[in-house]
Design a protein around this motif. Structure first.
Motif, PDB file in Angstrom:
ATOM      1  N   MET A   1      29.023  -3.687 -18.749  1.00 30.53           N
ATOM      2  CA  MET A   1      27.771  -3.709 -20.663  1.00 30.53           C
ATOM      3  C   MET A   1      27.575  -2.060 -20.929  1.00 30.53           C
ATOM      4  O   MET A   1      28.439  -2.921 -22.884  1.00 30.53           O
ATOM      5  CB  MET A   1      26.143  -3.260 -19.493  1.00 30.53           C
ATOM      6  N   ASN A   2      28.132  -1.712 -20.155  1.00 30.55           N
ATOM      7  CA  ASN A   2      27.931   0.408 -21.231  1.00 30.55           C
ATOM      8  C   ASN A   2      29.581   0.412 -21.536  1.00 30.55           C
ATOM      9  O   ASN A   2      29.931   1.066 -22.673  1.00 30.55           O
ATOM     10  CB  ASN A   2      27.997   1.631 -20.248  1.00 30.55           C
ATOM     11  N   GLY A   3      30.511   0.012 -21.071  1.00 33.02           N
ATOM     12  CA  GLY A   3      31.975   0.229 -21.731  1.00 33.02           C
ATOM     13  C   GLY A   3      31.733  -0.682 -23.073  1.00 33.02           C
ATOM     14  O   GLY A   3      32.593  -0.215 -23.058  1.00 33.02           O
ATOM     15  N   THR A   4      31.265  -1.908 -22.602  1.00 35.82           N
ATOM     16  CA  THR A   4      31.302  -2.741 -24.080  1.00 35.82           C
ATOM     17  C   THR A   4      30.980  -1.892 -25.141  1.00 35.82           C
ATOM     18  O   THR A   4      31.170  -2.656 -26.504  1.00 35.82           O
ATOM     19  CB  THR A   4      30.679  -4.093 -23.654  1.00 35.82           C
ATOM     20  N   ILE A   5      29.362  -1.385 -25.058  1.00 34.65           N
ATOM     21  CA  ILE A   5      28.881  -0.449 -25.525  1.00 34.65           C
ATOM     22  C   ILE A   5      29.782   0.369 -26.381  1.00 34.65           C
ATOM     23  O   ILE A   5      29.874   0.786 -27.377  1.00 34.65           O
ATOM     24  CB  ILE A   5      27.293  -0.785 -24.998  1.00 34.65           C
ATOM     25  N   GLY A   6      30.229   0.964 -25.406  1.00 31.54           N
ATOM     26  CA  GLY A   6      31.066   2.369 -25.701  1.00 31.54           C
ATOM     27  C   GLY A   6      32.244   1.759 -26.556  1.00 31.54           C
ATOM     28  O   GLY A   6      33.115   2.445 -27.509  1.00 31.54           O
ATOM     29  N   ALA A   7      33.037   0.421 -26.140  1.00 35.70           N
ATOM     30  CA  ALA A   7      34.364  -0.095 -27.441  1.00 35.70           C
ATOM     31  C   ALA A   7      33.743  -0.589 -28.503  1.00 35.70           C
ATOM     32  O   ALA A   7      34.137  -0.287 -29.689  1.00 35.70           O
ATOM     33  CB  ALA A   7      35.081  -1.259 -26.569  1.00 35.70           C
ATOM     34  N   ALA A   8      32.602  -0.573 -28.311  1.00 30.29           N
ATOM     35  CA  ALA A   8      31.734  -1.137 -29.701  1.00 30.29           C
ATOM     36  C   ALA A   8      31.233  -0.503 -30.685  1.00 30.29           C
ATOM     37  O   ALA A   8      31.814  -0.061 -32.294  1.00 30.29           O
ATOM     38  CB  ALA A   8      30.553  -2.410 -29.215  1.00 30.29           C
ATOM     39  N   ALA A   9      31.265   0.942 -30.259  1.00 22.21           N
ATOM     40  CA  ALA A   9      30.595   2.042 -30.714  1.00 22.21           C
ATOM     41  C   ALA A   9      31.899   3.099 -31.168  1.00 22.21           C
ATOM     42  O   ALA A   9      32.151   3.782 -32.791  1.00 22.21           O
ATOM     43  CB  ALA A   9      30.037   2.997 -30.254  1.00 22.21           C
ATOM     44  N   GLY A  10      33.204   2.963 -30.607  1.00 17.81           N
ATOM     45  CA  GLY A  10      34.152   3.303 -30.886  1.00 17.81           C
ATOM     46  C   GLY A  10      34.494   3.090 -32.106  1.00 17.81           C
ATOM     47  O   GLY A  10      36.045   3.317 -32.788  1.00 17.81           O
ATOM     48  N   ALA A  11      34.840   1.102 -32.122  1.00 17.87           N
ATOM     49  CA  ALA A  11      35.394   0.327 -33.207  1.00 17.87           C
ATOM     50  C   ALA A  11      34.728   0.639 -34.397  1.00 17.87           C
ATOM     51  O   ALA A  11      35.424   0.806 -35.579  1.00 17.87           O
ATOM     52  CB  ALA A  11      34.853  -1.508 -32.502  1.00 17.87           C
ATOM     53  N   ILE A  12      32.867   0.935 -34.409  1.00 18.93           N
ATOM     54  CA  ILE A  12      32.835   1.132 -35.936  1.00 18.93           C
ATOM     55  C   ILE A  12      32.931   2.526 -35.776  1.00 18.93           C
ATOM     56  O   ILE A  12      33.651   2.591 -37.304  1.00 18.93           O
ATOM     57  CB  ILE A  12      30.650   1.285 -35.508  1.00 18.93           C
ATOM     58  N   LEU A  13      32.646   3.704 -35.336  1.00 14.22           N
ATOM     59  CA  LEU A  13      33.800   4.714 -35.658  1.00 14.22           C
ATOM     60  C   LEU A  13      34.925   5.029 -36.338  1.00 14.22           C
ATOM     61  O   LEU A  13      35.199   5.444 -37.372  1.00 14.22           O
ATOM     62  CB  LEU A  13      33.715   5.429 -34.582  1.00 14.22           C
TER      63      LEU A  13
END
Length: 62
Positions: A1-13
């Motif tokens: 779950m945290n990896g998915t959230i981190g990937a989404a945050a990275g994509a947004i940035l």
């Protein structure tokens, strides 16, 4: 779950930086950090008093 959230945050940035530039990237990054900190405070996983005391050079509880 945290990896998915981190990937989404990275994509947004990354998309923010590409489309709107570095200034907008910094603004979005700071907003994300504030939001994450607020979420941790609401969950009880971040003690603001202890954090403030640590930044002031106070003694730790350990």
């Amino acid at each position: 779950m945290n990896g998915t959230i981190g990937a989404a945050a990275g994509a947004i940035l990354a998309l923010t930086w590409i489309t709107l530039g570095f200034g907008a990237f910094l603004l979005v990054a700071v907003a994300m950090l504030i939001g994450a900190a607020a979420g941790r405070v609401a969950d009880g996983r971040l003690d603001l008093r202890a954090l403030t005391e640590a930044f002031r050079g106070g003694r730790s509880s350990s």
